[in-house]
Motif scaffolding. Structure first.
Motif, PDB file in Angstrom:
ATOM      1  N   LEU A 211       0.856  -1.185   0.000  1.00 57.89           N
ATOM      2  CA  LEU A 211       0.000   0.000   0.000  1.00 57.89           C
ATOM      3  C   LEU A 211       0.893   1.237   0.000  1.00 57.89           C
ATOM      4  O   LEU A 211       1.666   1.454   0.939  1.00 57.89           O
ATOM      5  CB  LEU A 211      -0.915  -0.001   1.233  1.00 57.89           C
ATOM      6  N   VAL A 212       0.792   2.036  -1.055  1.00 56.51           N
ATOM      7  CA  VAL A 212       1.735   3.123  -1.292  1.00 56.51           C
ATOM      8  C   VAL A 212       1.035   4.471  -1.134  1.00 56.51           C
ATOM      9  O   VAL A 212       0.111   4.780  -1.884  1.00 56.51           O
ATOM     10  CB  VAL A 212       2.359   3.014  -2.699  1.00 56.51           C
ATOM     11  N   PHE A 213       1.514   5.266  -0.186  1.00 56.65           N
ATOM     12  CA  PHE A 213       0.996   6.625   0.009  1.00 56.65           C
ATOM     13  C   PHE A 213       2.050   7.621  -0.448  1.00 56.65           C
ATOM     14  O   PHE A 213       2.588   8.392   0.331  1.00 56.65           O
ATOM     15  CB  PHE A 213       0.619   6.846   1.482  1.00 56.65           C
ATOM     16  N   LEU A 214       2.349   7.587  -1.736  1.00 57.37           N
ATOM     17  CA  LEU A 214       3.274   8.527  -2.376  1.00 57.37           C
ATOM     18  C   LEU A 214       2.608   9.056  -3.640  1.00 57.37           C
ATOM     19  O   LEU A 214       1.769   8.369  -4.231  1.00 57.37           O
ATOM     20  CB  LEU A 214       4.584   7.838  -2.773  1.00 57.37           C
ATOM     21  N   PRO A 215       2.968  10.260  -4.088  1.00 62.70           N
ATOM     22  CA  PRO A 215       2.432  10.764  -5.360  1.00 62.70           C
ATOM     23  C   PRO A 215       2.776   9.809  -6.494  1.00 62.70           C
ATOM     24  O   PRO A 215       3.893   9.277  -6.552  1.00 62.70           O
ATOM     25  CB  PRO A 215       3.133  12.120  -5.531  1.00 62.70           C
ATOM     26  N   GLN A 216       1.828   9.588  -7.401  1.00 59.12           N
ATOM     27  CA  GLN A 216       2.027   8.604  -8.470  1.00 59.12           C
ATOM     28  C   GLN A 216       2.789   9.205  -9.641  1.00 59.12           C
ATOM     29  O   GLN A 216       2.291   9.321 -10.756  1.00 59.12           O
ATOM     30  CB  GLN A 216       0.669   8.050  -8.911  1.00 59.12           C
ATOM     31  N   THR A 217       4.047   9.563  -9.391  1.00 61.43           N
ATOM     32  CA  THR A 217       4.913  10.042 -10.461  1.00 61.43           C
ATOM     33  C   THR A 217       5.419   8.847 -11.263  1.00 61.43           C
ATOM     34  O   THR A 217       5.405   7.712 -10.775  1.00 61.43           O
ATOM     35  CB  THR A 217       6.114  10.800  -9.875  1.00 61.43           C
ATOM     36  N   PRO A 218       5.898   9.075 -12.495  1.00 61.25           N
ATOM     37  CA  PRO A 218       6.431   7.948 -13.278  1.00 61.25           C
ATOM     38  C   PRO A 218       7.535   7.192 -12.535  1.00 61.25           C
ATOM     39  O   PRO A 218       7.590   5.953 -12.597  1.00 61.25           O
ATOM     40  CB  PRO A 218       6.959   8.629 -14.542  1.00 61.25           C
ATOM     41  N   ARG A 219       8.385   7.910 -11.820  1.00 63.66           N
ATOM     42  CA  ARG A 219       9.475   7.255 -11.094  1.00 63.66           C
ATOM     43  C   ARG A 219       8.941   6.354  -9.974  1.00 63.66           C
ATOM     44  O   ARG A 219       9.409   5.229  -9.767  1.00 63.66           O
ATOM     45  CB  ARG A 219      10.434   8.307 -10.521  1.00 63.66           C
ATOM     46  N   VAL A 220       7.917   6.848  -9.257  1.00 69.14           N
ATOM     47  CA  VAL A 220       7.313   6.064  -8.177  1.00 69.14           C
ATOM     48  C   VAL A 220       6.614   4.833  -8.738  1.00 69.14           C
ATOM     49  O   VAL A 220       6.763   3.713  -8.222  1.00 69.14           O
ATOM     50  CB  VAL A 220       6.327   6.933  -7.362  1.00 69.14           C
ATOM     51  N   LEU A 221       5.843   5.016  -9.803  1.00 68.12           N
ATOM     52  CA  LEU A 221       5.127   3.890 -10.409  1.00 68.12           C
ATOM     53  C   LEU A 221       6.096   2.813 -10.887  1.00 68.12           C
ATOM     54  O   LEU A 221       5.864   1.612 -10.681  1.00 68.12           O
ATOM     55  CB  LEU A 221       4.273   4.389 -11.580  1.00 68.12           C
ATOM     56  N   GLU A 222       7.174   3.234 -11.527  1.00 65.32           N
ATOM     57  CA  GLU A 222       8.166   2.277 -12.030  1.00 65.32           C
ATOM     58  C   GLU A 222       8.828   1.525 -10.878  1.00 65.32           C
ATOM     59  O   GLU A 222       9.000   0.302 -10.933  1.00 65.32           O
ATOM     60  CB  GLU A 222       9.221   3.026 -12.852  1.00 65.32           C
ATOM     61  N   ALA A 223       9.189   2.246  -9.806  1.00 70.07           N
ATOM     62  CA  ALA A 223       9.884   1.617  -8.682  1.00 70.07           C
ATOM     63  C   ALA A 223       8.996   0.581  -8.001  1.00 70.07           C
ATOM     64  O   ALA A 223       9.446  -0.538  -7.698  1.00 70.07           O
ATOM     65  CB  ALA A 223      10.326   2.684  -7.676  1.00 70.07           C
ATOM     66  N   PHE A 224       7.734   0.912  -7.771  1.00 68.75           N
ATOM     67  CA  PHE A 224       6.886  -0.011  -7.030  1.00 68.75           C
ATOM     68  C   PHE A 224       6.372  -1.159  -7.898  1.00 68.75           C
ATOM     69  O   PHE A 224       6.089  -2.245  -7.386  1.00 68.75           O
ATOM     70  CB  PHE A 224       5.748   0.742  -6.341  1.00 68.75           C
ATOM     71  N   GLN A 225       6.277  -0.954  -9.209  1.00 64.39           N
ATOM     72  CA  GLN A 225       5.961  -2.094 -10.077  1.00 64.39           C
ATOM     73  C   GLN A 225       7.123  -3.081 -10.070  1.00 64.39           C
ATOM     74  O   GLN A 225       6.916  -4.303 -10.059  1.00 64.39           O
ATOM     75  CB  GLN A 225       5.660  -1.624 -11.506  1.00 64.39           C
ATOM     76  N   ALA A 226       8.360  -2.563 -10.042  1.00 59.86           N
ATOM     77  CA  ALA A 226       9.529  -3.441  -9.966  1.00 59.86           C
ATOM     78  C   ALA A 226       9.565  -4.177  -8.628  1.00 59.86           C
ATOM     79  O   ALA A 226       9.884  -5.378  -8.573  1.00 59.86           O
ATOM     80  CB  ALA A 226      10.805  -2.621 -10.152  1.00 59.86           C
ATOM     81  N   ILE A 227       9.219  -3.483  -7.547  1.00 60.17           N
ATOM     82  CA  ILE A 227       9.172  -4.118  -6.229  1.00 60.17           C
ATOM     83  C   ILE A 227       8.094  -5.201  -6.204  1.00 60.17           C
ATOM     84  O   ILE A 227       8.297  -6.298  -5.672  1.00 60.17           O
ATOM     85  CB  ILE A 227       8.927  -3.054  -5.133  1.00 60.17           C
ATOM     86  N   ARG A 228       6.935  -4.905  -6.785  1.00 58.51           N
ATOM     87  CA  ARG A 228       5.864  -5.907  -6.832  1.00 58.51           C
ATOM     88  C   ARG A 228       6.323  -7.157  -7.581  1.00 58.51           C
ATOM     89  O   ARG A 228       6.085  -8.286  -7.120  1.00 58.51           O
ATOM     90  CB  ARG A 228       4.629  -5.316  -7.532  1.00 58.51           C
ATOM     91  N   LYS A 229       6.959  -6.962  -8.713  1.00 55.83           N
ATOM     92  CA  LYS A 229       7.409  -8.099  -9.509  1.00 55.83           C
ATOM     93  C   LYS A 229       8.429  -8.925  -8.736  1.00 55.83           C
ATOM     94  O   LYS A 229       8.369 -10.173  -8.720  1.00 55.83           O
ATOM     95  CB  LYS A 229       8.015  -7.601 -10.825  1.00 55.83           C
ATOM     96  N   LYS A 230       9.370  -8.258  -8.067  1.00 57.31           N
ATOM     97  CA  LYS A 230      10.397  -8.960  -7.301  1.00 57.31           C
ATOM     98  C   LYS A 230       9.775  -9.720  -6.131  1.00 57.31           C
ATOM     99  O   LYS A 230      10.156 -10.872  -5.843  1.00 57.31           O
ATOM    100  CB  LYS A 230      11.426  -7.955  -6.788  1.00 57.31           C
ATOM    101  N   LEU A 231       8.800  -9.114  -5.444  1.00 59.80           N
ATOM    102  CA  LEU A 231       8.111  -9.787  -4.337  1.00 59.80           C
ATOM    103  C   LEU A 231       7.386 -11.037  -4.832  1.00 59.80           C
ATOM    104  O   LEU A 231       7.449 -12.095  -4.199  1.00 59.80           O
ATOM    105  CB  LEU A 231       7.116  -8.825  -3.683  1.00 59.80           C
ATOM    106  N   ALA A 232       6.675 -10.916  -5.963  1.00 56.16           N
ATOM    107  CA  ALA A 232       5.917 -12.055  -6.497  1.00 56.16           C
ATOM    108  C   ALA A 232       6.853 -13.198  -6.894  1.00 56.16           C
ATOM    109  O   ALA A 232       6.570 -14.375  -6.621  1.00 56.16           O
ATOM    110  CB  ALA A 232       5.077 -11.610  -7.687  1.00 56.16           C
ATOM    111  N   GLU A 233       7.976 -12.869  -7.517  1.00 55.51           N
ATOM    112  CA  GLU A 233       8.919 -13.897  -7.955  1.00 55.51           C
ATOM    113  C   GLU A 233       9.540 -14.623  -6.770  1.00 55.51           C
ATOM    114  O   GLU A 233       9.719 -15.848  -6.796  1.00 55.51           O
ATOM    115  CB  GLU A 233      10.031 -13.264  -8.803  1.00 55.51           C
ATOM    116  N   THR A 234       9.867 -13.863  -5.718  1.00 58.83           N
ATOM    117  CA  THR A 234      10.602 -14.458  -4.592  1.00 58.83           C
ATOM    118  C   THR A 234       9.676 -15.132  -3.594  1.00 58.83           C
ATOM    119  O   THR A 234       9.949 -16.240  -3.118  1.00 58.83           O
ATOM    120  CB  THR A 234      11.426 -13.371  -3.876  1.00 58.83           C
ATOM    121  N   LEU A 235       8.562 -14.465  -3.264  1.00 58.57           N
ATOM    122  CA  LEU A 235       7.687 -14.982  -2.222  1.00 58.57           C
ATOM    123  C   LEU A 235       6.741 -16.060  -2.727  1.00 58.57           C
ATOM    124  O   LEU A 235       6.209 -16.846  -1.935  1.00 58.57           O
ATOM    125  CB  LEU A 235       6.878 -13.839  -1.605  1.00 58.57           C
TER     126      LEU A 235
END
Length: 575
Positions: A452-476
């Motif tokens: 759950l992300v409470f940060l402004p949805q800038t392109p940099r934020v969206l890219e970072a958290f999509q990468a985090i989501r992908k890494k979490l799904a792959e590992t967990l």
């Protein structure tokens, strides 16, 4: 118009799917629903007046014509007054519908709309920079009750219009709300330009047909008559007189209830690019109605990672494709699903207007599945706790009583970690990587993980958290949900329900780069936004969930880079 194509490929659930179809037909569930037979929900377990009130949603397609003509007339009048920019301020289903429709607006189209569904000062400032205030019409959409953000944003933009010397600033505001709501009171008190009355007693989630219709008129310049004709066709196509094999709602209901009874815990939405925003609309519907204790279904939406191997034994899939998109990977996935007997439903959207019948058929199907499973499809009680906590903090806030300040357990490299309750007792305090690593170790195979992300949805934020989501799904190797606050307060309130598989939660917050004053209030938009994030975090603590909050400080790009690094190293300890 032709009803959009839908195909159910039940795969390994084929026998269950046909059994559910037989149940719905034998017990006349669809016919009884259209008769508004509240005995589908036993009186000793459900409040009948609440059910009957919400079942009036079935009549919405038939009442569209005067509403849409009113929207068209107001659009013409506003354009005549040189108001050619629109700001939609909405925090419920209307904002999701708007983001869906806006993907189909051609670049450079004169009809442009800005969606503001956040109290973040960064989001407000970003929206404001895109506006010519003299030519902007502000549209508030809030079904019922009191929402502080609506009131605060109205006062803020009214002050901005006055400061800019705009004549008759109150003629720059319209609203859609229920009669008797707090927003309706504001409309009368300040004499808004126009107010459109929502039918009372119907949840905002089940109001999507009206939202989509209004947006088709406003943003896609479609004529009300064509939308009304499409609504009549979809009304018939989902009714009990339609041929069962051709009734999309009936087929979908059997697919959903069969999945739940087969103990598939999730519905994962896979969409071509133009329809990714639409997955949030359907997710809110499914989550609010079907994510319940027992044989329920939890939706997974957005840009779901395409490696679905961890999901295929515990989820069914909804594949949404748009004719204007090219997505060969998704086509290959459907072919593989067929061979592997992975259950999925495929919905094909040819034109934007197809979203109207698809939405209505999913609503009908969801309510039917709830009747089969013994769920109240119109229950949203869990949405109240996070907001109640946030409002309590703000009501008690003063410069001398900072109810929003917390002491972190760990702080390093611009990242602060907070943990309370049972999580605080279970995780390491050695350093950030060890703390998050021990947090990941608590995850059970049957759980889900929510970010759950409470940060402004800038392109940099969206890219970072999509990468985090992908890494979490792959590992967990568990379903990973990603939500941006404060959407999560309403759209993902079902995750607070007791009895769901006990997921784990990471809540991310950040220092705002700017702050904005709320006229007449003792706190700012930044403090309001922080209170909403704290309400989400602390309601999860009160619900006895494993939850950690990570707060980003300093320069956002540096903090995001450090965050990705810390999460990657923490996950390496899980492997």
């Amino acid at each position: 118009m032709a009803i959009p194509a839908q195909s159910v490929v039940a795969g390994c659930l084929q026998t269950t799917f046909h059994r559910e179809l037989e149940y719905f037909l034998k017990n006349r569930v669809l016919g009884r629903l259209w008769e508004k037979d509240a005995t589908l929900w036993p009186e000793e377990e459900f409040e009948q007046s609440h059910i009957l009130s919400n079942l009036e949603w079935l009549n919405l397609p038939g009442s569209l014509e005067p509403f849409l003509k009113g929207i068209k007339n107001e659009e013409s009048a506003a354009s005549a007054d040189r108001l050619d920019c629109r700001v939609l301020i909405a925090f419920e289903a209307a904002s999701l519908a708007a983001r869906t429709v806006l993907t189909f607006v051609r670049p450079g189209d004169d009809r442009r709309m800005v969606v503001l569904d956040s109290a973040s000062p960064g989001a407000i400032s970003h929206a404001e920079k895109r506006l010519n205030l003299e030519r902007t019409l502000f549209i508030f959409a809030s079904k019922a009750g009191y929402r502080l953000e609506d009131h605060a944003l109205f006062l803020y933009f009214r002050e901005k219009l006055q400061a800019a010397g705009v004549p008759q600033p109150l003629q720059h505001f319209v609203a859609e709300t229920e009669p008797g709501s707090y927003l309706a009171t504001i409309c009368r008190e300040y004499k808004f330009r126009a107010t459109f009355a929502d039918p009372p007693g119907i949840l905002a989630t089940f109001n999507s047909v009206r939202h989509l219709g209004a947006l088709f008129v406003s943003q896609l310049a479609q004529e009300p008559e064509g939308i009304v004709a499409a609504a009549k066709e979809m009304h018939h196509a989902c009714s009990s007189v339609a041929i069962p094999a051709e009734n999309a709602a009936l087929q979908l209901a059997a697919f959903l209830s069969g999945a739940a009874l087969a103990k598939r815990q999730y519905v994962a939405f896979l969409a071509t690019p133009s329809l990714v925003p639409y997955t949030y609309c359907l997710s809110q519907l499914i989550g609010g109605s079907l994510a319940k204790e027992g044989p329920g279904l939890i939706p997974i939406d957005g840009e779901v990672p395409r490696d679905t191997s961890a999901l295929e034994e515990k989820a069914v899939f909804a594949v949404l494709t748009y004719a204007g998109d090219t997505d060969p990977e998704l086509s290959d996935m459907m072919s593989r699903f067929r061979v592997s007997r992975v259950p999925f439903v495929h919905v094909q959207i040819v034109e934007p207007l197809d979203l109207l019948p698809v939405t209505f058929s999913w609503e009908v199907a969801t309510v039917m599945a709830c009747a089969r499973l013994g769920f109240d499809p119109f229950d949203e009680s869990e949405a109240r706790l996070p907001r109640a906590i946030a409002m309590e903090y703000l009501n008690k806030y003063s410069p001398a009583n900072d109810t929003l300040s917390r002491r972190p357990r760990l702080a390093d490299r611009g990242l602060q970690l907070y943990a309370e309750g049972k999580t605080r007792r279970e995780i390491s305090t050695l350093n950030l990587e060890e703390s998050l690593g021990s947090f990941f170790q608590l995850l059970q195979p049957e759980s889900f993980f929510a970010v759950l992300v409470f940060l402004p949805q800038t392109p940099r934020v969206l890219e970072a958290f999509q990468a985090i989501r992908k890494k979490l799904a792959e590992t967990l190797q568990v379903p990973v949900l990603l939500a941006y606050g404060p959407h999560s307060l309403h759209h993902y309130s079902h995750l607070h329900r007791k009895g769901l598989p006990h997921g784990q939660f990471l809540v991310f917050t950040a220092d705002p780069s700017i702050d904005l004053a709320i006229p007449g209030a003792s706190y700012s938009f930044g403090q309001l936004y922080r209170a909403l994030a704290l309400g989400e975090f602390e309601s999860l603590v009160q619900s006895d969930r494993f939850v950690v909050r990570v707060h980003l400080t300093g320069e956002a790009p540096v903090a995001l880079e450090n965050l990705v690094h810390v999460v990657s190293h923490a996950l390496a300890r899980k492997q």
